[in-house]
Design a protein around this motif. Structure first.
Motif, short mmCIF file in Angstrom:
data_model
loop_
_atom_site.label_atom_id
_atom_site.label_comp_id
_atom_site.label_asym_id
_atom_site.label_seq_id
_atom_site.Cartn_x
_atom_site.Cartn_y
_atom_site.Cartn_z
N ARG A 697 92.47 0.65 52.39
CA ARG A 697 93.96 0.58 52.93
C ARG A 697 94.34 1.98 52.86
NH1 ARG A 697 95.25 -4.49 54.51
NH2 ARG A 697 94.61 -5.97 53.36
N VAL A 698 94.25 2.85 51.96
CA VAL A 698 94.68 4.22 51.47
C VAL A 698 93.83 4.98 52.73
CG1 VAL A 698 94.50 6.13 49.87
CG2 VAL A 698 95.02 3.86 49.25
N HIS A 699 92.60 4.74 52.90
CA HIS A 699 92.02 5.75 53.94
C HIS A 699 92.73 5.55 55.30
CE1 HIS A 699 89.10 7.13 51.02
NE2 HIS A 699 88.36 5.95 50.90
N ASP A 704 92.08 7.95 58.04
CA ASP A 704 90.52 8.28 57.88
C ASP A 704 89.92 6.95 58.09
OD1 ASP A 704 88.04 9.29 57.68
OD2 ASP A 704 88.68 9.99 55.47
N PRO A 705 89.75 6.47 59.22
CA PRO A 705 88.99 4.94 59.15
C PRO A 705 87.58 4.99 59.00
CG PRO A 705 89.61 5.66 61.56
CD PRO A 705 90.31 6.53 60.51
N SER A 706 86.93 6.14 59.06
CA SER A 706 85.33 6.54 58.81
C SER A 706 85.21 6.22 57.35
CB SER A 706 85.07 7.74 59.34
OG SER A 706 85.11 7.92 60.52
N ALA A 707 86.31 6.72 56.74
CA ALA A 707 86.03 6.70 54.99
C ALA A 707 86.03 4.97 54.59
CB ALA A 707 87.06 7.28 54.14
N ALA A 708 87.09 4.49 55.37
CA ALA A 708 87.48 2.89 55.26
C ALA A 708 85.91 2.30 55.54
CB ALA A 708 88.58 2.59 56.12
N LEU A 709 85.51 2.35 56.75
CA LEU A 709 84.51 1.70 57.03
C LEU A 709 83.23 2.02 56.15
CD1 LEU A 709 84.63 2.23 60.94
CD2 LEU A 709 84.75 0.10 59.60
N ALA A 710 83.05 3.14 55.69
CA ALA A 710 81.94 3.30 54.71
C ALA A 710 82.00 2.63 53.54
CB ALA A 710 82.14 4.99 54.23
N LEU A 711 83.34 2.08 53.05
CA LEU A 711 83.40 1.29 51.91
C LEU A 711 83.18 -0.42 52.38
CD1 LEU A 711 86.62 2.76 50.22
CD2 LEU A 711 84.22 2.69 49.16
N VAL A 737 90.43 -4.08 61.73
CA VAL A 737 91.30 -3.21 62.00
C VAL A 737 90.97 -1.87 61.92
CG1 VAL A 737 93.57 -2.21 61.01
CG2 VAL A 737 93.29 -4.63 61.13
N ALA A 738 89.90 -1.50 60.85
CA ALA A 738 89.45 -0.34 60.82
C ALA A 738 88.50 0.20 61.86
CB ALA A 738 88.63 -0.29 59.32
N ALA A 741 90.82 1.14 64.69
CA ALA A 741 91.48 2.70 64.48
C ALA A 741 90.39 3.61 64.77
CB ALA A 741 92.16 2.69 63.17
N HIS A 742 88.94 3.29 64.58
CA HIS A 742 87.91 4.20 64.64
C HIS A 742 87.57 4.10 66.19
CE1 HIS A 742 83.73 5.85 63.84
NE2 HIS A 742 84.49 6.53 63.14
N GLY A 743 88.25 3.46 67.18
CA GLY A 743 88.06 3.46 68.36
C GLY A 743 86.63 2.80 68.98
N GLU A 744 86.41 1.70 67.91
CA GLU A 744 85.22 0.88 68.28
C GLU A 744 85.80 -0.47 68.37
OE1 GLU A 744 81.62 1.07 65.70
OE2 GLU A 744 82.70 2.61 64.60
N LYS A 745 86.38 -0.42 69.80
CA LYS A 745 87.29 -1.48 70.26
C LYS A 745 86.42 -2.88 70.37
CE LYS A 745 91.08 1.13 71.85
NZ LYS A 745 92.18 1.23 73.02
N ASP A 746 85.34 -2.81 71.02
CA ASP A 746 84.57 -3.92 71.16
C ASP A 746 83.98 -4.57 69.86
OD1 ASP A 746 84.72 -3.80 74.07
OD2 ASP A 746 83.03 -2.51 74.28
N ARG A 747 83.31 -3.70 69.08
CA ARG A 747 83.04 -4.24 67.81
C ARG A 747 84.07 -4.59 66.94
NH1 ARG A 747 79.98 -0.32 64.05
NH2 ARG A 747 79.85 -2.24 62.98
N ALA A 748 85.10 -4.08 67.09
CA ALA A 748 86.58 -4.65 66.50
C ALA A 748 86.89 -6.12 66.93
CB ALA A 748 87.53 -3.67 66.65
N ALA A 749 86.87 -6.36 68.24
CA ALA A 749 87.06 -7.62 69.01
C ALA A 749 86.06 -8.56 68.44
CB ALA A 749 87.18 -7.29 70.14
#
Length: 882
Positions: A697-699, A704-711, A737-738, A741-749
């Protein structure tokens, strides 16, 4: 045979005595009532007629009264409060039912919390009434004194307190006196006048004394009522009253000794024997006296009725004249003479017969006390091993522990069952000191007895009880491995019919599995504990295990089933809540929060906190309730309130060394810090406690969604491997949500669709709503795909309602000196300005049009009275907004 009453202690005023009314004193007492004073204190030495006066007054004052005669056992606060409530229930049968229930728990609540609840109920009584505490001088307990002081301080206006005592109680009498809230009667007031003495001696006691004889006797006794009564009894056998009165002299102590001797000598030999030998009994009834005396020619009931009729200091305890007691002073003297009349062996034999009768008639604790008085260790040991001892009374447990502590070490060393009982009862009272030592002593004694041979069934059961106690000891220390090892050993050795320790061991095993994360095994253990508890009629453990099973169902996202299980546990408990029920209330609070019923969630959360605090803060359960309520405040938009509550909770965690609860507190604090825009502090806290979701959430807050996704990616894999459905769902929601925010809308959906499929059966709402505008945007996008339209529509409606609720709602730091406060939206924009985001970036982050952002900027500048972004940041820092 009639059923013995609880400890044979009733809560009714004694019958009106056959004594002369004293109008002068009755008038004084009535003045206190008419002046609405809180307290009437009647303080005088023994034998001044305090109880008689109060009972005379109660009979004539026109008010209802609750009456409680105290004894030394009432120094235990739990017992004192139990009898106090029971006394009040003679006026209002339903009053204090909840207080009585929690007082019977193994972890009783704080005195102040019980009295607060009780006072609230007393206030609802519609008529004026009096509470009498008789013989308060036997109380030598600071907690009881403090409880009474608290009661006096908050005394309802329709309640009047009367205390009869031989010495002044440790209460704020000077303050009450100065406030005009105290009516006092002391020895000088209570002494019989010559007129009153004449009425008593000639009319009540049936003497025919001259005025000179009455005056002489009144002078000799100085109006001391007990002395007059004892003298009158003695004179009933004297022809020459004047000679008797002339020889009647000396200090009160010697006069009393002389008169008791004279009274006893005037009675028949059988009555003297009856008085002396039954003086070992705290309470008397005919059958019990018969069992002690073994004299079929002289029925005990007839003797008791004779003693009452003859005014021989015998007090009836019920209207049926079944139970009696001796006047305390008279009983003390009888026991003193008993020691001079019978050998210790004969007295011990009487105690043994009394113990046998009490045991056979359902008075196990009284049976235990007589066994210890006879120094019959074997009998006492057997009684406390039985099921009749009311261990829910802490006073009973304290008495047994006191006896065990008094035994020589050699006795304990030779009796392993006593050592195990010592350890088990210590754990019941929350004491861990000395428990392991007692268990080791028991093991040593068992080993010495066995000499390498195989243990018999009784010894195996004792070994199992030792292991069960060690499992409980490990639970208090949060040692799951030791809990499992000892609980399994207990189940290996305990026979099937030794149900209570078996149930406790099974439940402890389930708790250990839950702590370790093996939720399936925990659920199986709780289910087994429920089945055995129900079959054996152990309601308490049925409730405990049912609530624990509900917690497992909640963790598995089966919210509807969990809610039903929690409700089932509360229904079993009835209208007498106990502290351990806080788990069910907190579970229901979490579920209703998830269902977005914040009002019901708050009600359950507050009730759970109240019950958890009844553990008197020696148990950490209230921490979980406070964390939940803080998160609820955050959902309601009260960021400052949430921060303040969590600060207090953190302080409690550190003061009480509840270090294992700090991650839960810190996770909630991170959410608050993120709402306040303090990303540095939030990042530090999340890193310190290794809170992975909090770190993501801090990332995300930092863009910085990349750092969030790495976790999140490995974290999701871990949760799936463990089978932790609740944590898996949380990770999936944040990961969606991450990805967006990272632009991967299809994967997010796609991921959000999977999360919705998992969440919909449980009715989850807040897990999505709490993600705010990013989740609203993501849901809006997948809504066009016609996936779960009803569920998504419900979530979008909840998000829209949340948006409307938060629009322009102020959320002020504690000291924000602005004429017009910044709204929550304006505070958020100010925080993003301070992070260096442009207006366009702020609009993208908050899903706002560029002109809307500029409009909010103008409002912020006007409220801060600045002209630029740089000035706004400086002014906000100056005011403590950043």
């Amino acid at each position: 045979m009639s059923t013995p009453i609880l400890a044979t202690k009733l809560y009714i005023p004694p019958p009106r005595p056959k004594a002369v009314l004293r109008p002068r004193l009755i008038e004084r007492l009535n003045e206190g009532l008419s002046a609405s004073r809180k307290l009437t204190l009647i303080s005088a030495p023994a034998g001044f007629g305090k109880t008689t006066l109060v009972s005379e007054w109660i009979a004539s004052c026109g008010r209802q009264a609750a009456w409680l005669s105290l004894d030394e056992g009432d120094n235990d606060p739990t017992r004192f409060l139990t009898y106090l409530v029971a006394a009040l229930q003679t006026l209002a049968p339903n009053i204090g039912a909840g207080a009585l229930a929690v007082l019977q728990s193994t972890q009783p609540p704080s005195i102040e919390s019980i009295l607060t609840a009780l006072l609230n109920e007393i206030t609802a009584i519609s008529h004026n009434f009096i509470l009498v505490l008789d013989d308060y001088h036997v109380i030598d307990s600071n907690p009881v004194d403090e409880a009474l002081a608290f009661l006096l301080e908050h005394l309802p206006p329709r309640m009047h307190l009367v205390i009869a005592t031989r010495e002044d109680p440790r209460l704020p009498l000077a303050r009450l006196r100065a406030q005009g809230q105290l009516t006092e009667l002391r020895a000088a007031d209570l002494r019989f006048t010559s007129c009153e003495a004449a009425g008593f001696l000639n009319q009540v006691m049936g003497l025919n004394l001259s005025e000179e004889d009455i005056a002489a006797l009144e002078t000799r006794t100085e109006g001391w009522i007990a002395g007059l009564q004892l003298a009158a009894l003695s004179m009933q056998g004297h022809q020459d009253a004047a000679s008797f009165i002339h020889s009647f002299t000396g200090s009160h102590h010697f006069v009393l000794d002389y008169l008791v001797e004279e009274v006893l000598q005037q009675q028949s030999e059988s009555i003297q024997t009856f008085l002396l030998r039954t003086s070992i009994l705290d309470r008397l009834c005919g059958p019990l006296c018969d069992a002690v005396l073994l004299d079929p020619s002289a029925p005990g009931q007839a003797k008791l009725e004779y003693l009452e009729h003859s005014n021989l200091f015998t007090v009836p305890l019920d209207n049926e004249r079944h139970w009696y007691r001796y006047h305390h002073l008279f009983g003390d003297l009888l026991r003193q003479r008993l020691g001079q009349s019978l050998t210790p062996k004969a007295i011990a034999e009487d105690h043994i017969r009394a113990s046998e009768w009490c045991e056979n008639n359902g008075l196990a604790f009284e049976a235990f006390r007589h066994a210890t008085a006879a120094n019959d260790i074997e009998r006492a040991e057997r009684i406390i091993q039985g099921e009749g001892i009311p261990l829910h009374f802490r006073g009973v447990v304290a008495a047994i522990l006191g006896w065990l502590a008094s035994l020589p070490k050699s006795v304990l060393d030779a009796r392993p069952s006593l050592c195990v009982r010592y350890a088990t009862l210590s754990l019941v009272t929350g004491q861990t000191t000395g428990v392991e030592e007692n268990l080791q002593t028991a093991e040593t004694a068992i080993a010495d007895t066995l000499q390498g041979a195989e243990p018999d069934d009784k010894t195996r059961s004792l070994i199992g009880e030792i292991a069960a106690a060690r499992a409980t000891l490990a639970l208090t220390r949060y040692q799951p491995e030791a809990m499992i090892t000892q609980a399994r050993r207990a189940l290996e050795y305990l026979p099937p019919d030794n149900l209570f320790p078996r149930i406790r061991a099974i439940w402890t095993l389930g708790f250990a599995y839950q702590v370790q994360g093996d939720r399936a095994a925990a659920g199986q253990a709780y289910t087994e504990a429920i089945a055995i508890s129900q079959a054996s009629g152990n309601i308490r453990m049925t409730i405990v295990a049912t609530i624990s099973l509900g917690a497992i169902q909640e963790l598995e996202n089966r919210l509807y089933q969990a809610a039903e299980t929690f409700r089932s546990g509360l229904q079993l408990a009835g209208d007498h809540p106990q502290p351990f029920e806080n788990e069910a209330h907190l579970g229901l609070a979490r579920i209703f929060y998830e269902w977005n019923d914040l009002k019901a969630a708050e009600q359950y959360g507050q009730r759970g906190l109240q019950l958890a605090k009844q553990y008197d803060r020696v148990i950490d359960r209230y921490i979980l309730s406070e964390v939940f309520l803080a998160r609820l405040k955050l959902a309601q938009g009260d960021v400052a309130g949430a921060a303040a509550m969590l600060a207090e909770t953190e302080q409690s965690v550190r003061q009480n060394n509840f270090v294992h609860r700090m991650p839960e507190v810190a996770a909630a604090q991170v959410l608050v810090l993120l709402r306040q825009g303090d990303l540095v502090a939030a990042a530090h806290l999340a890193q310190t406690h290794q809170l992975h979701i909090s770190q993501t959430r801090v990332h995300l807050a930092r863009g910085d969604p990349s750092a969030a996704l790495a976790l999140l990616t490995p974290l999701r894999q871990q949760m799936e491997a463990k089978g932790w459905q609740d944590e898996r769902l949380k990770v999936m929601v944040v990961q969606a949500v991450a990805l967006h925010a990272h632009g991967e809308k299809d994967r997010a959906a796609q991921l959000l669709g999977d999360a919705l499929a998992l969440a919909e059966p449980g009715g989850f709402i807040r897990i999505f709503v709490d993600e705010g505008l990013p989740m609203a945007q993501l849901l809006s996008e997948i809504a066009t795909r016609e996936v779960m339209p009803d569920y998504i529509g419900k979530l979008l409606a909840a998000l829209e309602a949340e948006k409307r609720k938060s629009e322009d709602k102020p959320d002020l730091p504690p000291a924000q000196p602005l004429n017009e406060p910044l709204s929550q939206r304006e505070l958020k924009i100010l925080q993003l300005i301070a992070q260096g985001l442009s207006n366009r970036e702020i609009g993208e982050r908050l899903f706002l049009a560029l002109d809307t952002v500029k409009g909010h900027n103008r409002k912020i500048f006007d409220k801060l009275q600045v002209q630029s972004r740089t000035e706004a940041i400086a002014r906000a820092r100056e005011l403590g907004l950043l």
